[in-house]
Design a protein around this motif. Structure first.
Motif, short mmCIF file in Angstrom:
data_model
loop_
_atom_site.label_atom_id
_atom_site.label_comp_id
_atom_site.label_asym_id
_atom_site.label_seq_id
_atom_site.Cartn_x
_atom_site.Cartn_y
_atom_site.Cartn_z
N PHE A 42 0.96 -1.51 -0.25
CA PHE A 42 -0.24 -0.54 0.18
C PHE A 42 0.55 1.33 0.04
N VAL A 43 1.39 1.12 0.84
CA VAL A 43 2.75 3.12 0.78
C VAL A 43 3.19 2.99 -0.49
N HIS A 44 3.79 1.31 -0.88
CA HIS A 44 4.94 2.18 -2.09
C HIS A 44 3.96 2.44 -3.53
N ALA A 45 3.10 2.05 -3.42
CA ALA A 45 1.58 1.91 -4.62
C ALA A 45 0.89 3.62 -4.03
N GLY A 46 1.08 4.13 -2.78
CA GLY A 46 0.22 4.82 -2.80
C GLY A 46 1.16 5.97 -3.08
N ALA A 47 2.74 5.79 -2.53
CA ALA A 47 4.32 6.88 -2.77
C ALA A 47 4.24 7.33 -4.08
N ASN A 48 4.18 5.98 -4.91
CA ASN A 48 4.01 6.10 -6.54
C ASN A 48 3.29 7.43 -6.95
N ALA A 49 1.94 7.06 -6.50
CA ALA A 49 0.93 7.72 -7.40
C ALA A 49 1.10 9.32 -7.21
N ILE A 50 0.31 9.17 -5.21
CA ILE A 50 1.29 10.54 -4.77
C ILE A 50 2.36 11.42 -5.53
N LEU A 51 3.45 11.20 -5.21
CA LEU A 51 4.15 11.41 -6.20
C LEU A 51 3.92 11.98 -7.59
N LEU A 52 3.64 11.01 -7.85
CA LEU A 52 3.68 11.38 -9.26
C LEU A 52 2.45 12.60 -9.80
N ILE A 53 1.96 12.61 -9.01
CA ILE A 53 0.13 13.64 -9.12
C ILE A 53 1.21 15.09 -8.06
N VAL A 54 1.85 15.59 -7.55
CA VAL A 54 2.88 16.40 -7.37
C VAL A 54 3.66 17.24 -8.40
N LEU A 55 4.39 15.44 -9.38
CA LEU A 55 5.02 16.42 -9.86
C LEU A 55 4.74 17.11 -11.07
N ILE A 56 3.56 16.59 -11.52
CA ILE A 56 2.05 16.62 -13.00
C ILE A 56 1.38 18.68 -12.51
N ASP A 57 1.29 18.70 -11.30
CA ASP A 57 0.76 19.99 -10.93
C ASP A 57 2.05 20.80 -10.98
N TYR A 58 3.40 20.44 -10.32
CA TYR A 58 4.69 21.38 -10.70
C TYR A 58 4.89 21.62 -11.92
N ALA A 59 4.88 20.48 -12.83
CA ALA A 59 4.99 20.98 -13.79
C ALA A 59 4.29 21.87 -14.74
N ALA A 60 2.72 21.65 -14.11
CA ALA A 60 2.11 21.96 -14.96
C ALA A 60 2.45 24.03 -14.77
N LEU A 61 2.22 24.05 -13.14
CA LEU A 61 3.22 25.73 -13.30
C LEU A 61 3.71 26.40 -13.71
N ILE A 62 4.62 25.02 -14.62
CA ILE A 62 5.73 25.92 -16.10
C ILE A 62 5.11 25.86 -17.25
N VAL A 63 4.66 25.04 -17.53
CA VAL A 63 4.17 24.42 -18.80
C VAL A 63 2.10 25.02 -19.45
N ALA A 64 1.87 25.37 -18.13
CA ALA A 64 -0.07 25.37 -18.62
C ALA A 64 0.01 26.79 -17.52
N PRO A 65 0.22 27.80 -17.00
CA PRO A 65 0.36 28.36 -15.49
C PRO A 65 -1.63 29.25 -15.92
N ASP A 66 -2.44 29.22 -17.17
CA ASP A 66 -3.17 29.12 -17.02
C ASP A 66 -4.24 28.72 -16.47
N LEU A 67 -4.28 27.14 -16.18
CA LEU A 67 -4.62 26.44 -15.76
C LEU A 67 -4.11 25.39 -14.21
N ALA A 68 -3.79 26.05 -13.52
CA ALA A 68 -3.03 25.43 -12.14
C ALA A 68 -2.72 26.69 -11.59
N ILE A 69 -3.07 27.97 -12.38
CA ILE A 69 -2.82 28.94 -11.32
C ILE A 69 -4.39 29.99 -11.63
#
Length: 449
Positions: free
Chosen positions: A150-177
């Motif tokens: 559970f821990v490893h599956a959840g850590a992979n899933a949530i880290l992916l979401i966090v990285l996607i959101d940080y990437a969106a702040l750069i490549v699609a700020p109109d959608l993420a900010i």
């Protein structure tokens, strides 16, 4: 997370384990990996939603959950997938205990309230989406064969979401900010990520921060701290001052209670904190003294105009005090939508969808008896489940994670509405914590086989 079975209840019972052929062992490992993958995917979808990055939206952050065909079909399919997976993988004794009396009571109250709605069929459809989403919540918890899975599956899933959101702040700020366009130009520059509004992003990323701490304590150290630190930084950039204040309080209370080995003392401190926060938020519409105290502590004692909504909601409870106005029915009813605009109020109550206070909305929807019982089942009973879980030698970090979420969302409910709110990530993550504490309190965690 480790799936609880009869072996968790009594460590003296032993079951013969037949020798497995290499093909059987390979099939077992494949099933285990698929179950973990489904658990991580479910957690990912609960947080990421089926409709991320929708860009500029209406003023109310919950509008995207109402009658959306993508959510209706998507969660129906997910419900079938996760129910089938649980029937195939999870021990029948565990499945039999998933349906707890508390959750039966929660949905019984809610479905009864649909009869009071101006459109009972629409209310029942929306509530059924919440019920179907609960199947995925249960699957996320019980499909993994061990807590480490559970821990490893959840850590992979949530880290992916966090990285996607940080990437969106750069490549699609109109959608993420938030921008100055739309009905809330004062939110310009605040981060919202893949979600509709900063008032949703702030509590969701707070829970992700708590989940990161859990992962760091449970074997996924690097990923856990990355999730915790990146999520906390995200919360800071949402501009939600109350959330930024609630998060460290919830974390500190639970960790202090764990260090002192006194869950009862921690719960007593949490109850005292809840009473104080209630007085400084909702209490301000009933007491001038509490209003003065709030003004002495924060700059905006109206909580961006929420006090006008709370006054209107509080006065409206008296119209149907016993059985309420029906699930998700009051704010968009023809009576409310047909009111004349109150130009003296900070908010126009016509079309705001929620009262921005879960406890007031619970009383409006389910009546005073139903609203009080709903609050007790969702926010008080889990505290007793935590005390039972804390007595067990295993699963302490998981129980701490769940109770941190419950404590944090108890405070956040003073300012936002999310009880049974369909596929809202705030509701699903709260349900995950409440459900998890119920399982940990009743059955504990299973040692990895």
């Amino acid at each position: 997370m480790q799936t609880p079975t009869a072996t968790a209840v009594s460590s003296t019972r032993r079951y013969p384990v037949p020798a497995l052929s290499s093909s059987d062992a390979g099939l077992t490992q494949l099933t285990r990996h698929l179950a973990s993958l489904l658990s991580g995917l479910g957690l990912f979808l609960m947080v990421f939603t089926l409709m991320p990055f929708q860009g500029a939206v209406e003023v109310d952050p919950n509008a995207g959950n109402d009658g959306n065909i993508v959510n209706q079909i998507g969660y129906l399919v997910l419900g079938v997938v996760y129910l089938s997976a649980m029937l195939l993988v999870v021990d029948r004794r565990v499945l039999a205990r998933l349906i707890s009396p508390a959750w039966v009571a929660v949905f019984a109250i809610a479905y009864f309230s649909c009869l009071q709605s101006y459109d009972p069929a629409a209310s029942a459809r929306g509530l059924t989406l919440s019920l179907i989403a609960m199947i995925m919540v249960a699957g996320v918890l019980v499909l993994p064969r061990s807590e480490q899975d559970f821990v490893h599956a959840g850590a992979n899933a949530i880290l992916l979401i966090v990285l996607i959101d940080y990437a969106a702040l750069i490549v699609a700020p109109d959608l993420a900010i938030h921008s100055a366009d739309g009905g809330e130009p004062w939110h310009a520059g605040f981060w919202r990520g893949h979600l509709l509004h900063k008032n949703v992003s702030a509590p969701v990323f707070s829970i992700l921060c708590v989940f990161g701490i859990y992962c760091a304590r449970s074997g996924a150290t690097l990923r856990g701290w990355a999730i915790a630190l990146l999520s906390f930084n995200f919360v800071l950039h949402t501009g939600s001052k109350t959330t930024i204040g609630f998060l460290p309080i919830a974390i500190a209370l639970v960790l202090a209670g764990r260090a002192l080995r006194s869950p009862g003392l921690m719960i007593a401190a949490h109850i005292a904190m809840s009473v104080m926060i209630f007085g400084l938020t909702l209490g301000t519409i009933y007491s001038d003294a509490l209003l003065a105290a709030t003004r002495a502590i924060i700059d905006d004692a109206t909580f961006t105009g929420r006090d006008d909504i709370w006054k209107f909601a509080s006065a409206s409870i008296a119209d149907h005090p016993w059985f309420g106005q029906g699930y998700s029915s009051f704010w968009l009813s023809p009576v409310i939508m047909g009111l004349e605009a109150n130009f003296e109020a900070s908010w126009d109550v016509r079309g705001i969808v929620t009262g921005h206070n879960s406890y007031l909305d619970a009383a409006l929807m389910f009546g005073l008896p139903g609203g009080i019982l709903m609050t007790l089942l969702l926010f008080v009973k889990p505290l007793f489940d935590y005390i039972r879980a804390a007595r067990r030698p295993q699963g302490g970090a998981f129980a701490d994670f769940c109770v941190m979420v419950v404590i944090f969302m108890t405070y956040n409910a003073m300012l936002e509405s999310f009880f049974l709110n369909r596929a809202d990530p705030m509701w699903l993550l709260t349900a995950l914590a409440v459900f998890g504490l119920g399982l940990a309190g009743r059955m504990g965690l299973r040692s990895e086989q």
